[in-house]
Each structure stands twice: as C-alpha cells, then as structure tokens.
Motif scaffolding. Structure first.
Motif, PDB file in Angstrom:
ATOM      1  N   SER A  54       0.860  -1.185   0.000  1.00  0.00           N
ATOM      2  CA  SER A  54       0.000   0.000   0.000  1.00  0.00           C
ATOM      3  C   SER A  54       0.894   1.231   0.000  1.00  0.00           C
ATOM      4  O   SER A  54       2.114   1.114  -0.059  1.00  0.00           O
ATOM      5  CB  SER A  54      -0.931   0.014   1.218  1.00  0.00           C
ATOM      6  OG  SER A  54      -0.226   0.386   2.384  1.00  0.00           O
ATOM      7  N   GLU A  55       0.272   2.394   0.115  1.00  0.00           N
ATOM      8  CA  GLU A  55       1.058   3.632   0.170  1.00  0.00           C
ATOM      9  C   GLU A  55       1.930   3.698   1.418  1.00  0.00           C
ATOM     10  O   GLU A  55       2.877   4.461   1.480  1.00  0.00           O
ATOM     11  CB  GLU A  55       0.125   4.836   0.121  1.00  0.00           C
ATOM     12  CG  GLU A  55      -0.577   4.981  -1.205  1.00  0.00           C
ATOM     13  CD  GLU A  55      -1.542   6.153  -1.229  1.00  0.00           C
ATOM     14  OE1 GLU A  55      -1.635   6.882  -0.219  1.00  0.00           O
ATOM     15  OE2 GLU A  55      -2.197   6.340  -2.253  1.00  0.00           O
ATOM     16  N   ARG A  56       1.603   2.904   2.424  1.00  0.00           N
ATOM     17  CA  ARG A  56       2.334   2.931   3.688  1.00  0.00           C
ATOM     18  C   ARG A  56       3.505   1.961   3.753  1.00  0.00           C
ATOM     19  O   ARG A  56       4.276   1.985   4.683  1.00  0.00           O
ATOM     20  CB  ARG A  56       1.386   2.668   4.840  1.00  0.00           C
ATOM     21  CG  ARG A  56       0.284   3.701   4.900  1.00  0.00           C
ATOM     22  CD  ARG A  56      -0.271   3.805   6.291  1.00  0.00           C
ATOM     23  NE  ARG A  56      -1.315   4.787   6.335  1.00  0.00           N
ATOM     24  CZ  ARG A  56      -1.133   6.079   6.532  1.00  0.00           C
ATOM     25  NH1 ARG A  56       0.073   6.544   6.713  1.00  0.00           N
ATOM     26  NH2 ARG A  56      -2.150   6.904   6.566  1.00  0.00           N
ATOM     27  N   LYS A  75      -6.053   1.388  -1.551  1.00  0.00           N
ATOM     28  CA  LYS A  75      -6.106  -0.016  -1.963  1.00  0.00           C
ATOM     29  C   LYS A  75      -4.906  -0.766  -1.397  1.00  0.00           C
ATOM     30  O   LYS A  75      -3.810  -0.229  -1.319  1.00  0.00           O
ATOM     31  CB  LYS A  75      -6.048  -0.139  -3.477  1.00  0.00           C
ATOM     32  CG  LYS A  75      -7.332   0.132  -4.178  1.00  0.00           C
ATOM     33  CD  LYS A  75      -7.216  -0.335  -5.624  1.00  0.00           C
ATOM     34  CE  LYS A  75      -7.446   0.810  -6.544  1.00  0.00           C
ATOM     35  NZ  LYS A  75      -7.387   0.438  -7.946  1.00  0.00           N
ATOM     36  N   LEU A  76      -5.142  -2.016  -1.028  1.00  0.00           N
ATOM     37  CA  LEU A  76      -4.084  -2.898  -0.563  1.00  0.00           C
ATOM     38  C   LEU A  76      -3.911  -3.960  -1.651  1.00  0.00           C
ATOM     39  O   LEU A  76      -4.741  -4.851  -1.798  1.00  0.00           O
ATOM     40  CB  LEU A  76      -4.481  -3.523   0.776  1.00  0.00           C
ATOM     41  CG  LEU A  76      -3.455  -4.383   1.478  1.00  0.00           C
ATOM     42  CD1 LEU A  76      -2.238  -3.551   1.882  1.00  0.00           C
ATOM     43  CD2 LEU A  76      -4.067  -5.025   2.711  1.00  0.00           C
ATOM     44  N   THR A  77      -2.862  -3.821  -2.454  1.00  0.00           N
ATOM     45  CA  THR A  77      -2.640  -4.777  -3.535  1.00  0.00           C
ATOM     46  C   THR A  77      -1.879  -5.980  -2.994  1.00  0.00           C
ATOM     47  O   THR A  77      -1.189  -5.888  -1.976  1.00  0.00           O
ATOM     48  CB  THR A  77      -1.856  -4.149  -4.701  1.00  0.00           C
ATOM     49  OG1 THR A  77      -0.585  -3.709  -4.230  1.00  0.00           O
ATOM     50  CG2 THR A  77      -2.618  -2.981  -5.298  1.00  0.00           C
ATOM     51  N   PHE A  78      -2.029  -7.113  -3.669  1.00  0.00           N
ATOM     52  CA  PHE A  78      -1.304  -8.306  -3.243  1.00  0.00           C
ATOM     53  C   PHE A  78      -0.797  -9.076  -4.445  1.00  0.00           C
ATOM     54  O   PHE A  78      -1.357  -9.021  -5.534  1.00  0.00           O
ATOM     55  CB  PHE A  78      -2.167  -9.213  -2.356  1.00  0.00           C
ATOM     56  CG  PHE A  78      -3.363  -9.797  -3.044  1.00  0.00           C
ATOM     57  CD1 PHE A  78      -3.267 -10.972  -3.777  1.00  0.00           C
ATOM     58  CD2 PHE A  78      -4.599  -9.178  -2.954  1.00  0.00           C
ATOM     59  CE1 PHE A  78      -4.366 -11.514  -4.417  1.00  0.00           C
ATOM     60  CE2 PHE A  78      -5.710  -9.712  -3.576  1.00  0.00           C
ATOM     61  CZ  PHE A  78      -5.600 -10.886  -4.314  1.00  0.00           C
ATOM     62  N   ILE A  79       0.304  -9.770  -4.224  1.00  0.00           N
ATOM     63  CA  ILE A  79       0.884 -10.709  -5.181  1.00  0.00           C
ATOM     64  C   ILE A  79       1.134 -11.986  -4.391  1.00  0.00           C
ATOM     65  O   ILE A  79       1.787 -11.952  -3.348  1.00  0.00           O
ATOM     66  CB  ILE A  79       2.202 -10.185  -5.777  1.00  0.00           C
ATOM     67  CG1 ILE A  79       1.968  -8.870  -6.516  1.00  0.00           C
ATOM     68  CG2 ILE A  79       2.826 -11.228  -6.698  1.00  0.00           C
ATOM     69  CD1 ILE A  79       3.242  -8.171  -6.932  1.00  0.00           C
ATOM     70  N   ALA A  80       0.592 -13.086  -4.878  1.00  0.00           N
ATOM     71  CA  ALA A  80       0.723 -14.359  -4.170  1.00  0.00           C
ATOM     72  C   ALA A  80       1.303 -15.414  -5.095  1.00  0.00           C
ATOM     73  O   ALA A  80       0.987 -15.443  -6.287  1.00  0.00           O
ATOM     74  CB  ALA A  80      -0.640 -14.814  -3.664  1.00  0.00           C
ATOM     75  N   GLY A  91      -4.049  -9.105  -7.141  1.00  0.00           N
ATOM     76  CA  GLY A  91      -5.288  -8.344  -7.069  1.00  0.00           C
ATOM     77  C   GLY A  91      -5.184  -7.283  -6.002  1.00  0.00           C
ATOM     78  O   GLY A  91      -4.082  -6.875  -5.618  1.00  0.00           O
ATOM     79  N   TYR A  92      -6.325  -6.859  -5.496  1.00  0.00           N
ATOM     80  CA  TYR A  92      -6.328  -5.861  -4.436  1.00  0.00           C
ATOM     81  C   TYR A  92      -7.581  -6.015  -3.586  1.00  0.00           C
ATOM     82  O   TYR A  92      -8.563  -6.626  -4.004  1.00  0.00           O
ATOM     83  CB  TYR A  92      -6.231  -4.444  -4.998  1.00  0.00           C
ATOM     84  CG  TYR A  92      -7.437  -4.011  -5.802  1.00  0.00           C
ATOM     85  CD1 TYR A  92      -8.519  -3.384  -5.185  1.00  0.00           C
ATOM     86  CD2 TYR A  92      -7.497  -4.235  -7.171  1.00  0.00           C
ATOM     87  CE1 TYR A  92      -9.621  -2.999  -5.918  1.00  0.00           C
ATOM     88  CE2 TYR A  92      -8.588  -3.845  -7.905  1.00  0.00           C
ATOM     89  CZ  TYR A  92      -9.648  -3.223  -7.274  1.00  0.00           C
ATOM     90  OH  TYR A  92     -10.746  -2.843  -8.005  1.00  0.00           O
ATOM     91  N   VAL A  93      -7.496  -5.491  -2.390  1.00  0.00           N
ATOM     92  CA  VAL A  93      -8.660  -5.400  -1.511  1.00  0.00           C
ATOM     93  C   VAL A  93      -8.839  -3.920  -1.163  1.00  0.00           C
ATOM     94  O   VAL A  93      -7.877  -3.154  -1.123  1.00  0.00           O
ATOM     95  CB  VAL A  93      -8.521  -6.243  -0.226  1.00  0.00           C
ATOM     96  CG1 VAL A  93      -8.514  -7.715  -0.557  1.00  0.00           C
ATOM     97  CG2 VAL A  93      -7.266  -5.885   0.546  1.00  0.00           C
ATOM     98  N   THR A  94     -10.070  -3.543  -0.962  1.00  0.00           N
ATOM     99  CA  THR A  94     -10.363  -2.166  -0.578  1.00  0.00           C
ATOM    100  C   THR A  94     -10.796  -2.130   0.866  1.00  0.00           C
ATOM    101  O   THR A  94     -11.308  -3.111   1.407  1.00  0.00           O
ATOM    102  CB  THR A  94     -11.463  -1.562  -1.468  1.00  0.00           C
ATOM    103  OG1 THR A  94     -12.619  -2.396  -1.393  1.00  0.00           O
ATOM    104  CG2 THR A  94     -11.005  -1.453  -2.905  1.00  0.00           C
ATOM    105  N   SER A  95     -10.588  -1.014   1.486  1.00  0.00           N
ATOM    106  CA  SER A  95     -11.000  -0.846   2.875  1.00  0.00           C
ATOM    107  C   SER A  95     -12.371  -0.186   2.909  1.00  0.00           C
ATOM    108  O   SER A  95     -12.863   0.323   1.912  1.00  0.00           O
ATOM    109  CB  SER A  95      -9.976  -0.003   3.631  1.00  0.00           C
ATOM    110  OG  SER A  95      -9.842   1.248   3.006  1.00  0.00           O
TER     111      SER A  95
END
Length: 138
Positions: A54-56, A75-80, A91-95
């Motif tokens: 994420s940006e953090r 957005k919290l993107t992920f790579i698995a 993909g990503y998950v939103t808060s």
C-alpha cells in the motif's frame, strides 16, 4: 564526596527516561487499533507466500496465515505465489469506513490522508485468494 546517583542531573535524567518508557508503552497500546489482521488462504488449500503493498509500505507472509497490515483508506494490492511456483495470483482489496468507531471518535469527514483518518478504515478480516488449478503433469 557526593554520589553520582543522587545528583540533580541524574535524577532529572531518570525522570525523563522513565516518562519516555511510559509514553512508549502507551504508544504501543494505541498502535494496536491501527492494524488490521487479515487471515489469508488460497482457494484450493495450497501453501505459498503473499506480499501486500500500500502507500504505507509492504508486508510479506506465508499462506495460510494471519498478516497484520496498517489500516488505511487506500487499496491494498497483493501478489501471491503458490509453493509449486507454477501458479500465482494478484489483485487488491479495498478498505471500508468503520461507522461505529467514526461516530464514537467524532470523525466528521475526510480531512486528508494521515494516520488519524486512516484509523477509521478497515480491510476485510479474511482474504481467500483464487488460484488457477494445478497444471497436469505429463
């Protein structure tokens, strides 16, 4: 001869250091509500690795497991990657805003992107990552 342990400077230094340790303890307690725990698994029960970005910052962990990430409105993107290294997903998950906390704390709008505003957002507590079926071996 005076003892160094009883000088005014030593006493003042001891007070300052003890108040810093008290503040650090308070800060750690406050940080508990700035993290979201996300239970991560693969759709087929496989094992592997995931990285959230994420940006953090970025956070890595094993799948399945629970990964702690800072709350945020971005957005919290992920790579698995599955352990067989032949399958991956991204993909990503939103808060979402946490209305009960926002009301309780008196949150009155979106004052910008900062840690205080981000406390009122939360990512989902579970994430099941869809992975393609395992390839058939020849």
């Amino acid at each position: 001869m005076k003892s160094a342990f009883h000088s005014p400077l030593t006493v003042l230094l001891a007070i300052v250091l003890s108040s810093c340790s008290i503040q650090i303890g308070v800060q750690c307690e406050e940080d508990d509500d700035t993290l979201d725990a996300i239970a991560v698994s693969f759709s087929d029960g496989s094992r592997g690795k995931v990285e959230f970005v994420s940006e953090r910052g970025s956070w890595k962990g094993r799948v399945p497991s629970t990964i702690y990430v800072p709350k945020g409105s971005d957005k919290l993107t992920f790579i698995a990657i599955v352990d067989d290294k032949r399958r991956s997903a991204s993909g990503y998950v939103t808060s979402r805003i946490i209305p009960e906390i926002a009301r309780k704390k008196g949150f009155s709008g979106f004052e910008g992107k900062d840690a205080i505003a981000d406390r009122y957002w939360s990512y989902p507590s579970t994430l099941v990552i869809e992975v393609p079926p395992s390839p058939v071996r020849d």
